[in-house]
Write an enzyme that holds these catalytic residues in place. Structure first.
Site, PDB file in Angstrom:
ATOM      1  N   ARG A  72      12.729 -14.990 -22.271  1.00 21.79           N
ATOM      2  CA  ARG A  72      12.570 -13.739 -23.118  1.00 21.79           C
ATOM      3  C   ARG A  72      14.143 -13.131 -23.210  1.00 21.79           C
ATOM      4  O   ARG A  72      14.758 -13.096 -22.483  1.00 21.79           O
ATOM      5  CB  ARG A  72      11.757 -12.652 -22.194  1.00 21.79           C
ATOM      6  CG  ARG A  72      10.281 -12.776 -22.148  1.00 21.79           C
ATOM      7  CD  ARG A  72       9.803 -12.367 -23.448  1.00 21.79           C
ATOM      8  NE  ARG A  72       8.217 -12.592 -23.468  1.00 21.79           N
ATOM      9  CZ  ARG A  72       7.619 -13.801 -24.087  1.00 21.79           C
ATOM     10  NH1 ARG A  72       8.465 -14.929 -24.554  1.00 21.79           N
ATOM     11  NH2 ARG A  72       6.464 -13.814 -24.150  1.00 21.79           N
ATOM     12  N   ASP A 127      16.490 -18.852 -27.867  1.00 17.58           N
ATOM     13  CA  ASP A 127      15.366 -19.016 -28.917  1.00 17.58           C
ATOM     14  C   ASP A 127      14.792 -17.531 -29.032  1.00 17.58           C
ATOM     15  O   ASP A 127      13.847 -17.217 -29.465  1.00 17.58           O
ATOM     16  CB  ASP A 127      14.226 -19.664 -28.586  1.00 17.58           C
ATOM     17  CG  ASP A 127      13.095 -19.943 -29.256  1.00 17.58           C
ATOM     18  OD1 ASP A 127      13.412 -20.190 -30.474  1.00 17.58           O
ATOM     19  OD2 ASP A 127      12.001 -19.947 -28.879  1.00 17.58           O
ATOM     20  N   GLU A 182      15.127  -8.745 -30.703  1.00 11.03           N
ATOM     21  CA  GLU A 182      14.615  -9.550 -31.350  1.00 11.03           C
ATOM     22  C   GLU A 182      13.355  -8.987 -32.427  1.00 11.03           C
ATOM     23  O   GLU A 182      13.065  -9.420 -33.429  1.00 11.03           O
ATOM     24  CB  GLU A 182      14.088 -10.769 -30.886  1.00 11.03           C
ATOM     25  CG  GLU A 182      12.655 -10.755 -30.053  1.00 11.03           C
ATOM     26  CD  GLU A 182      12.138 -11.966 -29.290  1.00 11.03           C
ATOM     27  OE1 GLU A 182      12.855 -13.010 -28.825  1.00 11.03           O
ATOM     28  OE2 GLU A 182      11.029 -12.368 -29.495  1.00 11.03           O
ATOM     29  N   HIS A 208      12.544 -17.259 -31.948  1.00 15.67           N
ATOM     30  CA  HIS A 208      11.505 -17.614 -31.259  1.00 15.67           C
ATOM     31  C   HIS A 208      10.291 -18.483 -31.668  1.00 15.67           C
ATOM     32  O   HIS A 208       9.231 -18.272 -32.078  1.00 15.67           O
ATOM     33  CB  HIS A 208      10.634 -16.227 -31.035  1.00 15.67           C
ATOM     34  CG  HIS A 208       9.808 -16.059 -29.805  1.00 15.67           C
ATOM     35  ND1 HIS A 208      10.224 -14.948 -29.020  1.00 15.67           N
ATOM     36  CD2 HIS A 208       9.154 -16.715 -28.897  1.00 15.67           C
ATOM     37  CE1 HIS A 208       9.443 -14.932 -27.947  1.00 15.67           C
ATOM     38  NE2 HIS A 208       8.755 -16.138 -27.877  1.00 15.67           N
TER      39      HIS A 208
HETATM   40  P1  NAD Z   1       4.730 -19.511 -15.477  1.00 18.60           P
HETATM   41  O1  NAD Z   1       4.094 -18.230 -15.137  1.00 18.60           O
HETATM   42  O2  NAD Z   1       4.265 -20.827 -15.429  1.00 18.60           O
HETATM   43  O3  NAD Z   1       6.216 -19.624 -14.527  1.00 18.60           O
HETATM   44  C1  NAD Z   1       7.206 -18.650 -14.291  1.00 18.60           C
HETATM   45  C2  NAD Z   1       7.945 -19.019 -13.034  1.00 18.60           C
HETATM   46  O4  NAD Z   1       9.025 -18.090 -12.931  1.00 18.60           O
HETATM   47  C3  NAD Z   1       7.038 -18.925 -11.775  1.00 18.60           C
HETATM   48  O5  NAD Z   1       7.329 -20.184 -10.910  1.00 18.60           O
HETATM   49  C4  NAD Z   1       7.481 -17.925 -11.186  1.00 18.60           C
HETATM   50  O6  NAD Z   1       7.563 -18.094  -9.579  1.00 18.60           O
HETATM   51  C5  NAD Z   1       9.002 -17.581 -11.517  1.00 18.60           C
HETATM   52  N1  NAD Z   1       9.635 -16.375 -11.196  1.00 18.60           N
HETATM   53  C6  NAD Z   1       9.061 -15.213 -11.184  1.00 18.60           C
HETATM   54  N2  NAD Z   1       9.800 -14.171 -11.079  1.00 18.60           N
HETATM   55  C7  NAD Z   1      11.132 -14.878 -10.837  1.00 18.60           C
HETATM   56  C8  NAD Z   1      12.397 -14.308 -10.395  1.00 18.60           C
HETATM   57  N3  NAD Z   1      12.533 -13.267 -10.181  1.00 18.60           N
HETATM   58  N4  NAD Z   1      13.444 -15.375 -10.265  1.00 18.60           N
HETATM   59  C9  NAD Z   1      13.100 -16.653 -10.443  1.00 18.60           C
HETATM   60  N5  NAD Z   1      11.630 -17.044 -10.675  1.00 18.60           N
HETATM   61  C10 NAD Z   1      10.860 -16.389 -11.112  1.00 18.60           C
HETATM   62  O7  NAD Z   1       5.517 -19.135 -16.818  1.00 18.60           O
HETATM   63  P2  NAD Z   1       5.736 -20.302 -17.995  1.00 18.60           P
HETATM   64  O8  NAD Z   1       4.448 -20.522 -18.625  1.00 18.60           O
HETATM   65  O9  NAD Z   1       6.536 -21.269 -17.321  1.00 18.60           O
HETATM   66  O10 NAD Z   1       6.661 -19.478 -19.126  1.00 18.60           O
HETATM   67  C11 NAD Z   1       8.076 -18.903 -18.609  1.00 18.60           C
HETATM   68  C12 NAD Z   1       8.275 -17.910 -19.391  1.00 18.60           C
HETATM   69  O11 NAD Z   1       8.504 -18.517 -20.709  1.00 18.60           O
HETATM   70  C13 NAD Z   1       7.186 -16.924 -19.972  1.00 18.60           C
HETATM   71  O12 NAD Z   1       7.196 -15.728 -19.090  1.00 18.60           O
HETATM   72  C14 NAD Z   1       7.593 -16.434 -21.387  1.00 18.60           C
HETATM   73  O13 NAD Z   1       8.400 -15.352 -21.088  1.00 18.60           O
HETATM   74  C15 NAD Z   1       8.434 -17.638 -21.895  1.00 18.60           C
HETATM   75  N6  NAD Z   1       7.828 -18.326 -22.937  1.00 18.60           N
HETATM   76  C16 NAD Z   1       8.754 -18.406 -24.151  1.00 18.60           C
HETATM   77  C17 NAD Z   1       7.970 -18.979 -25.323  1.00 18.60           C
HETATM   78  C18 NAD Z   1       8.942 -19.226 -26.517  1.00 18.60           C
HETATM   79  O14 NAD Z   1       8.287 -19.608 -27.526  1.00 18.60           O
HETATM   80  N7  NAD Z   1      10.086 -19.126 -26.397  1.00 18.60           N
HETATM   81  C19 NAD Z   1       6.716 -19.643 -25.328  1.00 18.60           C
HETATM   82  C20 NAD Z   1       6.197 -19.397 -23.943  1.00 18.60           C
HETATM   83  C21 NAD Z   1       6.726 -18.844 -22.863  1.00 18.60           C
END
Ligand code: NAD
Length: 332
Positions: free
Chosen positions: A234, A258, A263, A295
Site C-alpha cells: 500500500r 506498484d 495513487e 497497481h
Molecule cells: P496477509 O493478511 O496474508 O498478510 C499480512 C501480513 O502482515 C501478516 O502476516 C501480518 O501478521 C503482517 N503484519 C501486520 N501488521 C504488521 C506490522 N506492523 N509489521 C509487520 N508485519 C505486519 O496479506 P497479504 O495477502 O499477504 O497481502 C499483504 C498486502 O498486500 C495487503 O494488505 C494489501 O495491502 C497488499 N496487496 C497489494 C496488491 C497489489 O496489487 N499491489 C494485491 C493484493 C494485496
C-alpha cells in the site's frame, strides 16, 4: 442478489460475466469510482462491489443503509479504505477476497526487482531504437543478496519462496512469525535489524495506523547505502517525500513501486493527454533507477478468476445466511 459494481474495468467485467449466471446474481457495472455522489447509482441493489480506492466513510454507510444496501463485497484483500465501525453500526456486512493468487503479487515484486537490477526497462527502449550499445547497462546479481521482507502473510511468504529460489539470504519481520518460513530458512529479526542488514527490502504488510509511513526518514537512515526498496503493498507505507530525498542522496539505490501514497487521483486512469499535477510522482518519474507500475501486481488471469469466484461465493453465502468466512470485522 442485485450487485452494483464500482470502479469497474473491462477485465473485471469479463471475469465476472464468465461466472455470473451460475450463482444467479446480477451485476450492474459502473466505471465510476464509488463516492457519496456516485453512490446513488446503487439504488435498487442490495450489495455493492468495490475496489481498493473506493473509500467508504460513515456518511456513505448511513446513505447505504437507507438505500437498502446490506453487503459490501470487496474485490480486493485490503480494507483500509472502509470505515468498518460505521458500516457495522448501520448493520452492513463487509466481505473481502483475502487471498487471490498471492504469487501474482509476489512475482510482480520480483519483476520490479529484476527489471531494476538488470535495467531491462532501459534495454527495451534502446534496442527498439536500433541502439544495441550496452554501455550503462551494468546490473547487479540477485543471487547472494540479502533480502528483507516486511510482512510474511500470503504474499510475503510467496515472495520469500521466490527469493530463496534465487539463492538469496532472506530476513523477515512480522508481528507473527511463520513456522513454515523458518523451516525454509527465513530468519526472523526485529524490523530495525532487517532494514539495516538487507540489500533489498520488500514490503508485504497491510496499511494500518501502525504501519503508516513505516518507511520514513528515520527508518531509511537505518538502511544500507544504495538499498533497494520495493513496495507492492500500500502506498502510504512509504513517506514519498523521504524516499525522494533518499533517492537524491543515493541512500536508496533502486525504488520499485506498484502502489503510491497519492495513487487515488492518478492510478487506473489514462492521463496521457493531461498535465501531471502531482509533483511527487512527476519527480519519481525523473529518476532512472525508479520503476512505477500502476497497481497491477494483482492483475493476472488466475488472480482475476479467483477474485470473481470468491466475491460471488461471498455474496451467495450472505444471501443464504451462511457463515461469512471472508467477513471483515471492525477491531479484528
Ligand atoms: P496477509 O493478511 O496474508 O498478510 C499480512 C501480513 O502482515 C501478516 O502476516 C501480518 O501478521 C503482517 N503484519 C501486520 N501488521 C504488521 C506490522 N506492523 N509489521 C509487520 N508485519 C505486519 O496479506 P497479504 O495477502 O499477504 O497481502 C499483504 C498486502 O498486500 C495487503 O494488505 C494489501 O495491502 C497488499 N496487496 C497489494 C496488491 C497489489 O496489487 N499491489 C494485491 C493484493 C494485496
Amino acid at each position: 442478489m442485485k450487485i452494483a459494481s464500482f470502479s469497474t474495468k473491462s477485465y473485471d467485467r469479463a471475469s465476472f460475466d464468465r461466472i455470473l449466471p451460475e450463482p444467479g446474481h446480477s451485476m450492474s457495472y459502473f466505471d465510476a469510482k464509488l463516492d457519496i455522489r456516485t453512490l446513488s447509482l446503487a439504488e435498487g441493489h442490495q450489495a455493492i462491489c468495490s475496489f481498493v480506492n473506493d473509500h467508504i466513510d460513515a456518511a456513505m454507510t448511513k446513505k447505504m443503509a437507507k438505500m437498502g444496501i446490506r453487503l459490501i463485497a470487496l474485490r480486493c484483500a485490503g480494507y483500509n479504505q472502509i470505515d468498518l465501525k460505521a458500516a457495522a453500526e448501520q448493520g452492513i456486512k463487509i466481505v473481502r477476497v483475502p487471498a487471490y493468487s498471492p504469487e501474482a503479487v509476489a512475482e510482480h515484486a520480483f519483476a520490479l526487482i529484476l527489471t531494476l537490477a538488470r535495467k531491462t526497462h532501459k534495454a527495451y527502449n534502446r534496442v527498439r531504437d536500433n541502439n544495441f550499445s550496452i554501455e550503462g547497462l551494468t546490473g547487479v546479481n540477485i543471487h547472494g543478496k540479502t533480502v528483507g521482507v516486511i510482512g510474511t502473510g500470503a504474499i510475503g511468504r510467496a515472495f520469500c519462496r521466490i527469493a530463496m529460489g534465487f539463492g538469496c539470504k532472506v530476513l523477515a519481520y512480522d508481528v507473527v512469525e511463520n513456522e513454515e518460513m523458518k523451516q525454509l530458512g527465513v530468519q526472523y529479526l526485529g524490523i530495525k535489524e532487517v532494514l539495516a542488514s538487507s540489500h533489498i527490502i520488500s514490503l508485504h504488510c497491510p496499511l494500518t495506523p501502525d504501519t503508516h509511513h513505516l518507511i520514513n526518514a528515520e527508518s531509511i537512515a537505518l538502511m544500507q547505502d544504495g538499498a533497494a526498496l520495493i513496495n507492492t503493498s500500500r502506498g502510504a507505507l512509504v513517506e514519498t517525500k523521504a524516499v525522494i530525498k533518499a533517492l537524491k542522496t543515493k541512500k536508496i539505490g533502486f525504488l520499485g513501486i506498484d502502489v503510491y501514497e497519492q495513487e487515488e487521483n492518478i492510478f487506473f486512469k489514462n492521463l496521457s493527454e493531461e498535465i501531471m499535477q502531482d509533483e511527487q510522482i512527476a519527480r519519481l518519474m525523473t529518476f532512472p533507477n525508479v520503476l512505477v507500475t500502476g497497481h497491477q501486481a494483482f492483475l493476472t488471469k488466475e488472480a482475476l478468476a479467483q477474485i470473481s469466484s470468491t466475491t460471488l461465493a461471498n455474496v451467495t453465502a450472505f444471501e443464504k445466511g451462511e457463515k461469512l468466512v471472508n467477513e471483515v470485522v471492525a477491531g479484528k
